[in-house]
Design an enzyme around this catalytic site. Structure first.
Site, PDB file in Angstrom:
ATOM      1  N   ARG A  27      -6.325   0.936   4.132  1.00  0.00           N
ATOM      2  CA  ARG A  27      -7.403  -0.598   4.386  1.00  0.00           C
ATOM      3  C   ARG A  27      -6.895  -1.181   5.228  1.00  0.00           C
ATOM      4  O   ARG A  27      -7.625  -2.655   5.295  1.00  0.00           O
ATOM      5  CB  ARG A  27      -7.263  -0.943   3.101  1.00  0.00           C
ATOM      6  CG  ARG A  27      -7.750  -0.242   1.922  1.00  0.00           C
ATOM      7  CD  ARG A  27      -8.544   0.333   1.800  1.00  0.00           C
ATOM      8  NE  ARG A  27      -9.713   1.209   0.857  1.00  0.00           N
ATOM      9  CZ  ARG A  27      -9.296   2.388   1.134  1.00  0.00           C
ATOM     10  NH1 ARG A  27      -8.966   2.539   1.457  1.00  0.00           N
ATOM     11  NH2 ARG A  27      -9.136   2.799  -0.535  1.00  0.00           N
ATOM     12  N   CYS A  67     -13.270  -3.178  -4.401  1.00  0.00           N
ATOM     13  CA  CYS A  67     -11.598  -3.822  -5.777  1.00  0.00           C
ATOM     14  C   CYS A  67     -11.166  -4.652  -4.725  1.00  0.00           C
ATOM     15  O   CYS A  67     -11.473  -4.817  -3.883  1.00  0.00           O
ATOM     16  CB  CYS A  67     -10.703  -2.061  -5.375  1.00  0.00           C
ATOM     17  SG  CYS A  67     -11.310  -0.734  -6.178  1.00  0.00           S
ATOM     18  N   GLU A  85      -7.522  -7.223  -1.352  1.00  0.00           N
ATOM     19  CA  GLU A  85      -8.436  -6.148  -0.415  1.00  0.00           C
ATOM     20  C   GLU A  85      -9.637  -7.046  -0.217  1.00  0.00           C
ATOM     21  O   GLU A  85     -10.067  -7.028   1.404  1.00  0.00           O
ATOM     22  CB  GLU A  85      -8.615  -4.978  -1.698  1.00  0.00           C
ATOM     23  CG  GLU A  85      -9.426  -4.129  -0.232  1.00  0.00           C
ATOM     24  CD  GLU A  85      -9.699  -2.627  -0.897  1.00  0.00           C
ATOM     25  OE1 GLU A  85      -8.796  -2.099  -0.585  1.00  0.00           O
ATOM     26  OE2 GLU A  85     -11.112  -2.412  -1.008  1.00  0.00           O
TER      27      GLU A  85
END
Ligand code: EPU
Length: 303
Positions: free
Chosen positions: A164, A212, A295
């Site tokens: 990520r 998320c 995130e």
């Protein structure tokens, strides 16, 4: 060709995000071409690029600096070479659309990202992905404009992709070259459907959430039934085990379907989401000694 148009700046502009809550941009521009992007950097003020707003939370007070939205045709083009699998695409192109186009053309690779809402630029910057692959797996080259205004074509090996992350934080992504694999369109579409089915079974796709909210953490030590030290585990699972499903702070609520999703009520507030994230982080830390990292990207005033 240098652009002759001045960059039009909108003030107090709404920022559409998937959460559907949060403040506005003091200044927002929709550049028509690369020259206008470069011009937007000249004043040296902070520039933030808005993608699909799918992983973004804007503080209720809004955001200063300049927000750029790459939605002009110059950033929304795409070209496929069905013989080689090469795909060239602008940063503002919708990832979901690109997945459909490439699947129908019999190019395999992107279908693993089915159900990830994003622009191509946003997906690259975040290295979007999940259990079925991440966009970094498909990247050949990324065309960026650096903070000083210089244009660069970065080869995959020059980009610091990780879980990520891309390291492309300061640069503005304007387009990319992806390497897909020619395949039978029926097979690609079948896999696309399987990925979508897996997601809709485990995630609240229709709600007002940004996917998320926390990254999956690496365990600092062995935890019984969860994993070994260094193992990356599902943040959703930890949040669930910490008893946070259904936990709420006014307009924000931890999803009952997947605990790493926070759902915001219509006309809710970003501060409720932020407070709830802090409470979840605290509970997971207390229970497992693991500190969850965001995130979701939070935009707030620098001053
Ligand atoms: N689980 C629970 N409770 C929950 C959620 C999950 O027990 O509330 C368990 C599941 O039953 C499963 C395990 O945790 O055994 C893993 O769950 P899942 O397959 O949903 O994967 P994840 O690790 O929680 C990651 C990505 C998702 C991506 C999925 C599927 C991150 C932070 N999350 O979730 O990405 O969609 O894999 O590929 O990397 C996103 O990035 O926005 C996102 C949603």
């Amino acid at each position: 060709m240098p652009s002759t148009l001045d960059l039009a700046i909108e003030t107090d502009a709404p920022i559409p995000t998937w959460f559907g809550v949060g403040g506005r941009a003091d200044r927002l521009a929709r550049p028509e071409d690369l020259d206008q992007v470069r011009r937007s950097l000249e004043a040296g003020e902070r520039v933030r690029v808005l993608g699909a707003g799918a992983n973004l939370l804007v503080a209720d007070e809004g955001v200063d600096g300049l927000v750029l939205s790459l939605e002009a045709p110059r950033f929304k083009w795409h070209e496929l070479d069905t013989a080689t699998g090469q795909v060239r695409v602008g940063a503002g192109f919708d990832l979901h659309k690109l997945i459909g186009i490439t699947a129908r053309a019999g190019l395999a690779g992107l279908e693993g990202l089915a159900g990830v809402p994003a622009t191509v630029g946003g997906a690259l910057r975040m290295n979007a992905g999940g259990a079925f692959g991440e966009i970094a797996d498909l990247v050949d080259r990324v065309h960026v404009i650096e903070p000083g205004g210089a244009e660069r074509m970065l080869e995959r090996g020059q980009i610091d992709f990780g879980y990520r992350r891309s390291g492309l934080d300061a640069a503005i992504v304007v387009s990319a070259e992806l390497a897909l694999t020619p395949a039978d369109p029926t097979d690609v579409r079948a896999r696309w459907k399987r990925v979508m089915a897996a997601k809709s079974a485990s995630q609240p796709l229709a709600s007002d959430s940004a996917g998320c909210v926390f990254k999956n953490p690496e365990l600092p030590r062995a935890i019984d039934g969860l994993g070994k030290p260094g193992e990356r585990v599902s943040a959703g699972r930890l949040i669930d085990l910490a008893g946070c499903k259904g936990l709420a702070r006014r307009s924000a609520r931890v999803s009952d379907v997947h605990a790493n999703f926070i759902v915001a009520a219509r006309n809710g507030h970003a501060r409720d989401v932020i407070e709830l994230m802090e409470e979840v982080r605290r509970r997971v830390e207390d229970r497992f000694g693991v500190t969850l990292q965001n995130e979701v990207v939070l935009w707030q005033r620098d001053r």
